[in-house]
Design a protein around this motif. Sequence first.
Motif, PDB file in Angstrom:
ATOM      1  N   ALA A  47       0.834  -1.206   0.000  1.00  0.00           N
ATOM      2  CA  ALA A  47       0.000   0.000   0.000  1.00  0.00           C
ATOM      3  C   ALA A  47       0.868   1.255   0.000  1.00  0.00           C
ATOM      4  O   ALA A  47       0.579   2.223  -0.716  1.00  0.00           O
ATOM      5  CB  ALA A  47      -0.928  -0.007   1.210  1.00  0.00           C
ATOM      6  N   PHE A  48       1.931   1.230   0.785  1.00  0.00           N
ATOM      7  CA  PHE A  48       2.861   2.358   0.846  1.00  0.00           C
ATOM      8  C   PHE A  48       3.472   2.610  -0.526  1.00  0.00           C
ATOM      9  O   PHE A  48       3.556   3.749  -0.987  1.00  0.00           O
ATOM     10  CB  PHE A  48       3.937   2.049   1.891  1.00  0.00           C
ATOM     11  N   ALA A  72       2.261   1.668  -3.473  1.00  0.00           N
ATOM     12  CA  ALA A  72       1.250   2.036  -4.462  1.00  0.00           C
ATOM     13  C   ALA A  72       0.798   3.480  -4.316  1.00  0.00           C
ATOM     14  O   ALA A  72       0.375   4.100  -5.295  1.00  0.00           O
ATOM     15  CB  ALA A  72       0.045   1.105  -4.347  1.00  0.00           C
ATOM     16  N   HIS A  73       0.889   4.030  -3.121  1.00  0.00           N
ATOM     17  CA  HIS A  73       0.368   5.377  -2.894  1.00  0.00           C
ATOM     18  C   HIS A  73       1.478   6.395  -2.624  1.00  0.00           C
ATOM     19  O   HIS A  73       1.652   7.325  -3.395  1.00  0.00           O
ATOM     20  CB  HIS A  73      -0.650   5.366  -1.748  1.00  0.00           C
ATOM     21  N   ALA A  74       2.214   6.208  -1.548  1.00  0.00           N
ATOM     22  CA  ALA A  74       3.190   7.217  -1.130  1.00  0.00           C
ATOM     23  C   ALA A  74       4.437   7.252  -2.016  1.00  0.00           C
ATOM     24  O   ALA A  74       4.970   8.320  -2.299  1.00  0.00           O
ATOM     25  CB  ALA A  74       3.594   6.984   0.319  1.00  0.00           C
ATOM     26  N   LYS A  84       4.783   6.132  -5.148  1.00  0.00           N
ATOM     27  CA  LYS A  84       4.509   6.257  -6.584  1.00  0.00           C
ATOM     28  C   LYS A  84       4.982   7.606  -7.125  1.00  0.00           C
ATOM     29  O   LYS A  84       5.419   7.702  -8.268  1.00  0.00           O
ATOM     30  CB  LYS A  84       3.018   6.061  -6.838  1.00  0.00           C
ATOM     31  N   LYS A  85       4.922   8.627  -6.306  1.00  0.00           N
ATOM     32  CA  LYS A  85       5.297   9.977  -6.732  1.00  0.00           C
ATOM     33  C   LYS A  85       6.803  10.202  -6.742  1.00  0.00           C
ATOM     34  O   LYS A  85       7.303  11.020  -7.502  1.00  0.00           O
ATOM     35  CB  LYS A  85       4.617  11.003  -5.836  1.00  0.00           C
ATOM     36  N   GLU A  95       7.926  -3.482  -5.934  1.00  0.00           N
ATOM     37  CA  GLU A  95       6.807  -4.419  -6.037  1.00  0.00           C
ATOM     38  C   GLU A  95       7.285  -5.866  -6.087  1.00  0.00           C
ATOM     39  O   GLU A  95       6.620  -6.760  -5.555  1.00  0.00           O
ATOM     40  CB  GLU A  95       5.957  -4.099  -7.267  1.00  0.00           C
TER      41      GLU A  95
END
Length: 130
Positions: A23-24, A26-28, A30-31, A42
């Motif tokens: 989750a980290f 995929a969200h945090a 990714k930028k 991944e």
Amino acid sequence: METILLVQFMGSLYGLLAIVFGAFGAHALKKSFTEEQLRSFETGVKYQMYHALLLIVLGFNFGFNTPLESYIAYCFIVGTFLFSFSIYGLTLSASKERKWRFLGPITPVGGLILVAGWGMLLYSFIGKLI
């Protein structure tokens, strides 16, 4: 009995952390990650989850009455840690432009330990067939 609990605990911990890290990532991350860094991260998460599930299965199916069964479990515990967590360190440090190069050789060592665990698991099954 202690090995069973260790294997089940580590499988559960690795599974929990794989979800959190996934989750980290995929969200945090990714930028701040490049596509290549994200794919590497991944890969670490996927291998960690695969082996978390395997440890849970082994924890409920092995009696850990033989040294071989314990060696298999320890290979998966140590190999997963070295493989996945070195990937996490490499990708996170590279994204900050301070790549921790000392982790580079640790990833394949972790992979070799995982291969050894799978090889011993295969051997244990072949031994029961013969």
